[in-house]
Motif scaffolding. Structure first.
Motif, PDB file in Angstrom:
ATOM      1  N   SER A  94      38.734 -67.441  25.915  1.00  0.00           N
ATOM      2  CA  SER A  94      37.970 -67.269  24.746  1.00  0.00           C
ATOM      3  C   SER A  94      37.341 -65.959  24.610  1.00  0.00           C
ATOM      4  O   SER A  94      37.210 -65.054  25.436  1.00  0.00           O
ATOM      5  N   GLN A  95      37.071 -65.732  23.230  1.00  0.00           N
ATOM      6  CA  GLN A  95      36.231 -64.572  23.053  1.00  0.00           C
ATOM      7  C   GLN A  95      34.995 -64.239  23.772  1.00  0.00           C
ATOM      8  O   GLN A  95      34.508 -63.203  24.165  1.00  0.00           O
ATOM      9  N   GLU A  96      34.272 -65.333  23.940  1.00  0.00           N
ATOM     10  CA  GLU A  96      33.093 -65.203  24.716  1.00  0.00           C
ATOM     11  C   GLU A  96      33.380 -64.968  26.092  1.00  0.00           C
ATOM     12  O   GLU A  96      32.726 -64.197  26.770  1.00  0.00           O
ATOM     13  N   ASP A  97      34.193 -65.479  26.728  1.00  0.00           N
ATOM     14  CA  ASP A  97      34.644 -65.253  28.040  1.00  0.00           C
ATOM     15  C   ASP A  97      35.129 -63.610  28.137  1.00  0.00           C
ATOM     16  O   ASP A  97      34.734 -62.939  29.210  1.00  0.00           O
ATOM     17  N   LEU A  98      35.851 -63.255  27.176  1.00  0.00           N
ATOM     18  CA  LEU A  98      36.387 -61.423  27.021  1.00  0.00           C
ATOM     19  C   LEU A  98      34.975 -60.789  27.031  1.00  0.00           C
ATOM     20  O   LEU A  98      34.999 -59.945  27.927  1.00  0.00           O
ATOM     21  N   GLU A  99      34.100 -61.215  26.273  1.00  0.00           N
ATOM     22  CA  GLU A  99      32.958 -60.346  25.940  1.00  0.00           C
ATOM     23  C   GLU A  99      31.984 -60.445  27.304  1.00  0.00           C
ATOM     24  O   GLU A  99      31.452 -59.482  27.574  1.00  0.00           O
ATOM     25  N   ARG A 100      32.136 -61.562  27.997  1.00  0.00           N
ATOM     26  CA  ARG A 100      31.249 -61.677  29.125  1.00  0.00           C
ATOM     27  C   ARG A 100      32.028 -60.950  30.288  1.00  0.00           C
ATOM     28  O   ARG A 100      31.172 -59.955  31.000  1.00  0.00           O
ATOM     29  N   PHE A 101      33.079 -60.962  30.391  1.00  0.00           N
ATOM     30  CA  PHE A 101      33.811 -60.165  31.481  1.00  0.00           C
ATOM     31  C   PHE A 101      33.930 -58.650  31.134  1.00  0.00           C
ATOM     32  O   PHE A 101      33.448 -57.973  32.097  1.00  0.00           O
ATOM     33  N   ALA A 102      33.943 -58.230  30.017  1.00  0.00           N
ATOM     34  CA  ALA A 102      33.779 -56.965  29.516  1.00  0.00           C
ATOM     35  C   ALA A 102      32.323 -56.394  29.882  1.00  0.00           C
ATOM     36  O   ALA A 102      32.336 -55.384  30.515  1.00  0.00           O
ATOM     37  N   GLY A 103      31.387 -57.194  29.547  1.00  0.00           N
ATOM     38  CA  GLY A 103      30.052 -56.768  29.914  1.00  0.00           C
ATOM     39  C   GLY A 103      29.958 -56.657  31.504  1.00  0.00           C
ATOM     40  O   GLY A 103      29.098 -55.595  31.826  1.00  0.00           O
ATOM     41  N   TYR A 104      30.317 -57.631  32.050  1.00  0.00           N
ATOM     42  CA  TYR A 104      30.286 -57.520  33.603  1.00  0.00           C
ATOM     43  C   TYR A 104      30.746 -56.233  34.158  1.00  0.00           C
ATOM     44  O   TYR A 104      30.110 -55.697  35.105  1.00  0.00           O
ATOM     45  N   LEU A 105      32.183 -56.049  33.451  1.00  0.00           N
ATOM     46  CA  LEU A 105      32.561 -54.716  34.191  1.00  0.00           C
ATOM     47  C   LEU A 105      31.876 -53.610  34.092  1.00  0.00           C
ATOM     48  O   LEU A 105      31.810 -52.673  34.881  1.00  0.00           O
ATOM     49  N   VAL A 106      31.500 -53.436  32.538  1.00  0.00           N
ATOM     50  CA  VAL A 106      30.587 -52.366  32.175  1.00  0.00           C
ATOM     51  C   VAL A 106      29.403 -52.053  33.122  1.00  0.00           C
ATOM     52  O   VAL A 106      28.978 -50.904  33.675  1.00  0.00           O
ATOM     53  N   ARG A 107      28.675 -53.315  33.267  1.00  0.00           N
ATOM     54  CA  ARG A 107      27.391 -53.365  34.184  1.00  0.00           C
ATOM     55  C   ARG A 107      27.775 -52.818  35.777  1.00  0.00           C
ATOM     56  O   ARG A 107      27.019 -52.089  36.200  1.00  0.00           O
ATOM     57  N   TYR A 108      28.865 -53.452  36.249  1.00  0.00           N
ATOM     58  CA  TYR A 108      29.120 -53.136  37.338  1.00  0.00           C
ATOM     59  C   TYR A 108      29.579 -51.469  37.511  1.00  0.00           C
ATOM     60  O   TYR A 108      28.991 -51.029  38.637  1.00  0.00           O
ATOM     61  N   ASN A 109      30.438 -50.973  36.838  1.00  0.00           N
ATOM     62  CA  ASN A 109      30.682 -49.779  36.817  1.00  0.00           C
ATOM     63  C   ASN A 109      29.667 -48.816  36.676  1.00  0.00           C
ATOM     64  O   ASN A 109      29.849 -47.448  36.809  1.00  0.00           O
ATOM     65  N   SER A 110      28.598 -48.932  35.751  1.00  0.00           N
ATOM     66  CA  SER A 110      27.732 -48.197  35.628  1.00  0.00           C
ATOM     67  C   SER A 110      26.407 -48.024  36.511  1.00  0.00           C
ATOM     68  O   SER A 110      25.565 -47.172  36.469  1.00  0.00           O
ATOM     69  N   TRP A 111      26.322 -48.891  37.589  1.00  0.00           N
ATOM     70  CA  TRP A 111      25.422 -48.776  38.488  1.00  0.00           C
ATOM     71  C   TRP A 111      25.713 -47.629  39.393  1.00  0.00           C
ATOM     72  O   TRP A 111      27.094 -47.427  39.931  1.00  0.00           O
ATOM     73  N   SER A 112      24.769 -46.914  39.554  1.00  0.00           N
ATOM     74  CA  SER A 112      25.021 -45.684  40.592  1.00  0.00           C
ATOM     75  C   SER A 112      23.882 -45.572  41.730  1.00  0.00           C
ATOM     76  O   SER A 112      23.148 -44.857  41.890  1.00  0.00           O
TER      77      SER A 112
END
Length: 145
Positions: free
Chosen positions: A121-139
Motif C-alpha cells: 500500500s502507499q502507506e506501507d511504502l511511505e512508512r518503509f521509505a521513512g524508516y530506511l531514511v531514518r536508519y541510514n541518517s543516524w551517525s
C-alpha cells in the motif's frame, strides 16, 4: 516481539537484503558490481569528488577505493580532472559512458524494486521509505572511524 528478538530479525533481514542487492547487481549489468554502481551514483550526485572523499563517505579503505576507481577508469566510466581550485588535486567525474550505464542500471534497479513492492500500500511504502531514511541518517558511534 521482544526488542532483542526484533533487533536480531532486523539484522538478519538486512543481511538478506544486502545479499540480494549484490546478486541482482550482476544480473542488471554484468560488468557493474554493486560497489561500482554505488560509487558511480555518488560521483553523479556530487558532480565529481576525490577518491579520498569516496573512501571517507563509505568508510572504505583507500586501497579498496583505489582498485575500484582503477577498474572504473579502465572501463571508461570515470575520468580524472584537475580540481579548478587546486590543480594538485584530481577529481573523479563520470564520463558519458559512465553516465549512460549508470542511467540504464538505475532504471533497471528501480523497476526491480518497484516490482517487488507492487503489492504494498502507499502507506506501507511511505512508512518503509521513512524508516530506511531514518536508519541510514543516524551517525552514531558505530558509523565513526
Amino acid at each position: 516481539m521482544r526488542a532483542d528478538t526484533a533487533v536480531e530479525t532486523i539484522q538478519h533481514e538486512m543481511t538478506v537484503f544486502a545479499r540480494r542487492a549484490r546478486a541482482s547487481a550482476s544480473r542488471l549489468h554484468p560488468e557493474l558490481s554493486l560497489v561500482s554502481y554505488t560509487l558511480l551514483g555518488h560521483l553523479e550526485e556530487r558532480d565529481g569528488c576525490r577518491a579520498t572523499d569516496l573512501a571517507a563517505h563509505y568508510a572504505l579503505d583507500k586501497s579498496t577505493v583505489s582498485r575500484q576507481v582503477a577498474a572504473l577508469e579502465r572501463a571508461g566510466l570515470i575520468e580524472r580532472r584537475p580540481d579548478p581550485a587546486d590543480h594538485r588535486v584530481q577529481v573523479l567525474h563520470l564520463t558519458d559512458a559512465g553516465r549512460s550505464i549508470l542511467g540504464q542500471v538505475t532504471v533497471s534497479r528501480r523497476a526491480a524494486v518497484g516490482e517487488r513492492l507492487a503489492e504494498w500500500s502507499q502507506e506501507d511504502l511511505e512508512r518503509f521509505a521513512g524508516y530506511l531514511v531514518r536508519y541510514n541518517s543516524w551517525s552514531g558511534p558505530a558509523d565513526r572511524p
